[in-house]
Scaffold this active site. Structure first.
Site, PDB file in Angstrom:
ATOM      1  N   CYS A 152     -60.123  81.259  75.560  1.00 28.81           N
ATOM      2  CA  CYS A 152     -61.321  81.520  76.350  1.00 28.81           C
ATOM      3  C   CYS A 152     -61.524  83.026  76.553  1.00 28.81           C
ATOM      4  O   CYS A 152     -60.565  83.792  76.659  1.00 28.81           O
ATOM      5  CB  CYS A 152     -61.206  80.873  77.723  1.00 28.81           C
ATOM      6  SG  CYS A 152     -61.066  79.084  77.727  1.00 28.81           S
ATOM      7  N   GLU A 183     -62.559  84.442  79.255  1.00 26.40           N
ATOM      8  CA  GLU A 183     -62.088  84.882  80.575  1.00 26.40           C
ATOM      9  C   GLU A 183     -60.611  85.249  80.549  1.00 26.40           C
ATOM     10  O   GLU A 183     -60.192  86.263  81.105  1.00 26.40           O
ATOM     11  CB  GLU A 183     -62.295  83.783  81.622  1.00 26.40           C
ATOM     12  CG  GLU A 183     -63.696  83.266  81.709  1.00 26.40           C
ATOM     13  CD  GLU A 183     -63.866  81.999  80.885  1.00 26.40           C
ATOM     14  OE1 GLU A 183     -63.726  82.074  79.635  1.00 26.40           O
ATOM     15  OE2 GLU A 183     -64.119  80.942  81.471  1.00 26.40           O
ATOM     16  N   CYS A 227     -58.448  78.913  83.027  1.00 28.68           N
ATOM     17  CA  CYS A 227     -58.838  80.296  83.337  1.00 28.68           C
ATOM     18  C   CYS A 227     -58.840  80.540  84.839  1.00 28.68           C
ATOM     19  O   CYS A 227     -58.456  81.624  85.300  1.00 28.68           O
ATOM     20  CB  CYS A 227     -60.211  80.602  82.738  1.00 28.68           C
ATOM     21  SG  CYS A 227     -60.159  80.755  80.942  1.00 28.68           S
TER      22      CYS A 227
HETATM   23 ZN   LIG Z   1     -61.153  78.886  80.092  1.00 28.89          ZN
END
Ligand SMILES: [Zn+2]
Length: 130
Positions: free
Chosen positions: A54, A56, A91
């Protein structure tokens, strides 16, 4: 508190660089660190799908590499089923570890809609030290 335009713009620029040939779901993120630096991350997919990372978490990890901690996290992504896309649970957990429950998260769309919430609200019972 609304995220500042520069942080959203940095996340939007990172989103343009996302590597998402499989999903086409481009995501970019930016953090402002406790040193005042803006660091970015982009979604990176892989033909071995479980290896995707991801945006983030890429940005959050960059804050550690810079010797700092995140004070603000911004995600820019398309909507999911009509709703503004918030960071995934993984995240949020990483953000809680590095930024604590008061870290504010802003999720924005490429069209400029946004929502903000603290980690305390988004992950109220996430495990954390301290
Ligand atoms: Zn994530």
């Amino acid at each position: 508190m609304a995220a500042d335009d520069a942080l959203i713009a940095a996340a939007a620029q990172a989103r343009e660089r996302a590597y998402a040939p499989y999903s086409g779901f481009r995501m970019g993120a930016a953090v402002r660190t406790d040193a005042g630096e803006v660091l970015t991350g982009a979604l990176v997919e892989n033909v071995s799908l479980g290896l995707a990372m991801c945006a983030e978490r890429a940005a959050l990890f960059a804050s550690v590499a810079a010797g700092a901690r995140p004070e603000r996290l911004v995600l820019v992504a398309p909507r999911t089923d009509g709703r503004i896309t918030m960071p995934c649970g993984a995240c949020l957990q990483v953000a809680l570890e590095l930024g604590g429950p008061d870290l504010e998260v802003t999720a924005a769309t490429p069209e400029g809609d946004e929502e903000s919430a603290t980690l305390r609200d988004l992950l109220p019972r996430g495990p954390r030290k301290g």
